[in-house]
Design a protein around this motif. Sequence first.
Motif, short mmCIF file in Angstrom:
data_model
loop_
_atom_site.label_atom_id
_atom_site.label_comp_id
_atom_site.label_asym_id
_atom_site.label_seq_id
_atom_site.Cartn_x
_atom_site.Cartn_y
_atom_site.Cartn_z
N SER A 138 26.63 -17.10 -10.78
CA SER A 138 27.63 -17.15 -11.10
C SER A 138 27.90 -16.64 -12.40
O SER A 138 28.76 -15.13 -12.51
N ARG A 139 27.52 -16.82 -13.65
CA ARG A 139 27.90 -16.38 -15.04
C ARG A 139 26.96 -14.98 -15.89
O ARG A 139 27.93 -14.31 -16.24
N LEU A 140 25.99 -14.28 -14.62
CA LEU A 140 26.01 -13.29 -14.53
C LEU A 140 26.40 -12.06 -13.66
O LEU A 140 26.99 -12.54 -12.99
N ALA A 141 26.56 -11.04 -14.40
CA ALA A 141 27.19 -9.86 -14.11
C ALA A 141 26.33 -9.55 -12.86
O ALA A 141 25.15 -9.77 -12.39
N ALA A 142 26.56 -8.55 -11.39
CA ALA A 142 26.26 -8.90 -10.35
C ALA A 142 25.13 -7.85 -10.55
O ALA A 142 24.73 -7.74 -9.12
N PHE A 143 24.42 -6.72 -11.19
CA PHE A 143 23.78 -5.71 -11.82
C PHE A 143 23.08 -6.62 -12.55
O PHE A 143 23.24 -6.16 -13.63
N PHE A 144 21.76 -7.71 -12.55
CA PHE A 144 20.90 -7.94 -13.22
C PHE A 144 19.92 -8.32 -12.75
O PHE A 144 19.25 -9.18 -12.01
N GLY A 145 18.75 -8.11 -13.25
CA GLY A 145 17.40 -8.25 -13.48
C GLY A 145 16.23 -8.07 -13.95
O GLY A 145 17.11 -6.78 -15.25
N MET A 146 14.75 -7.90 -13.39
CA MET A 146 14.36 -7.20 -13.58
C MET A 146 13.00 -6.73 -12.48
O MET A 146 12.95 -7.25 -12.06
N THR A 147 12.35 -4.89 -12.75
CA THR A 147 11.82 -4.79 -11.13
C THR A 147 10.11 -3.95 -11.98
O THR A 147 10.17 -3.88 -13.62
N GLN A 148 8.95 -4.81 -11.22
CA GLN A 148 8.18 -4.16 -12.15
C GLN A 148 7.69 -3.51 -10.63
O GLN A 148 7.21 -3.47 -9.58
N THR A 149 6.64 -2.00 -11.25
CA THR A 149 6.13 -1.51 -10.64
C THR A 149 4.33 -1.59 -10.51
O THR A 149 3.84 -1.72 -11.64
N VAL A 150 3.56 -1.38 -9.59
CA VAL A 150 2.09 -1.62 -9.80
C VAL A 150 1.28 -0.19 -8.68
O VAL A 150 1.77 -0.07 -7.73
N GLY A 151 0.24 -0.16 -9.53
CA GLY A 151 -0.18 1.19 -9.14
C GLY A 151 -2.13 0.76 -9.35
O GLY A 151 -2.34 0.09 -10.37
N LYS A 152 -2.55 1.69 -8.53
CA LYS A 152 -4.33 1.35 -8.66
C LYS A 152 -4.71 2.41 -8.91
O LYS A 152 -4.53 3.37 -8.50
N PHE A 153 -5.94 2.34 -10.55
CA PHE A 153 -6.33 3.94 -11.00
C PHE A 153 -8.25 2.85 -10.83
O PHE A 153 -8.70 2.02 -10.40
N ASP A 154 -8.68 4.37 -10.37
CA ASP A 154 -9.72 4.56 -9.75
C ASP A 154 -10.68 3.78 -10.70
O ASP A 154 -11.88 4.52 -10.92
N SER A 155 -10.52 4.91 -12.05
CA SER A 155 -11.64 4.37 -13.53
C SER A 155 -10.63 3.63 -14.47
O SER A 155 -9.34 4.30 -14.47
N VAL A 156 -11.46 2.93 -15.87
CA VAL A 156 -10.91 3.09 -16.64
C VAL A 156 -10.23 3.99 -17.16
O VAL A 156 -9.68 3.65 -18.41
N GLU A 157 -10.97 4.95 -17.26
CA GLU A 157 -10.53 6.30 -18.05
C GLU A 157 -9.01 6.63 -17.65
O GLU A 157 -8.53 7.19 -18.44
N ALA A 158 -8.80 6.93 -16.47
CA ALA A 158 -7.74 7.16 -15.91
C ALA A 158 -6.65 6.42 -16.21
O ALA A 158 -5.36 6.41 -16.47
N ALA A 159 -7.24 4.80 -15.72
CA ALA A 159 -5.98 3.93 -16.77
C ALA A 159 -5.44 4.08 -18.06
O ALA A 159 -4.64 4.22 -17.65
N ASP A 160 -6.89 4.19 -18.74
CA ASP A 160 -6.57 4.77 -19.67
C ASP A 160 -5.93 5.59 -20.38
O ASP A 160 -4.95 5.30 -21.47
#
Length: 202
Positions: A138-160
């Motif tokens: 209850s001591r934290l602000a009403a808006f508090f947190g962390m969001t993570q997004t995950v995406g899949k790439f077809d190749s090493v080169e695209a991810a890099d």
Amino acid sequence: MKYVDGSGVHTQQVTVARSGVAVVVWVLESRSATPVFDTELVRLTGASMRRVCGVSSGSCRERPLGALIMPPPGVDRASGFLTAVDLPVFEGLTEPWVPTASDATRANPAATDCDRADFAAAGAQELSARSFVVPDDSRLAAFFGMTQTVGKFDSVEAADRFLDRVDTSIRGCSGPPRPRWRCPPPRRWTCPRVAARRTRSR
């Protein structure tokens, strides 16, 4: 926890301690229905943590340790995402991080003005995101947190290429230099991008 197999009754006890970036886990299994005294296991865990806390950017305070007896947490099966044990702790935080369910997304809700990480524009597929909040503090602000997004790439080169663009964008922001980061090397790439974000607790 007690369980039975062909050789009789077993007792399994688990302790988890964290300080800074170090996590110490002890799993003690005895071929008996009588568990080890909780105080002995807690003392062992505390001694182990004191060996690493000085180099883990954590706290090495000497204080009485106690045991909290509770069932093991549920298994987090969200593929590719961080789990609660991966998240940072800070002074005064006594309630656990809680993950929301992951949802498919087209945009990146974890993007910041600094990284401008656009998975879709980089050709990533199967985008999904979820948040971590601390709803019981209850001591934290009403808006508090962390969001993570995950995406899949077809190749090493695209991810890099994607990571290079994000890295360049981050280095263009004000502040001290940040370490360069890369995806791990599986054949099909799953690249999480995490950013602090104020998220309403539910």
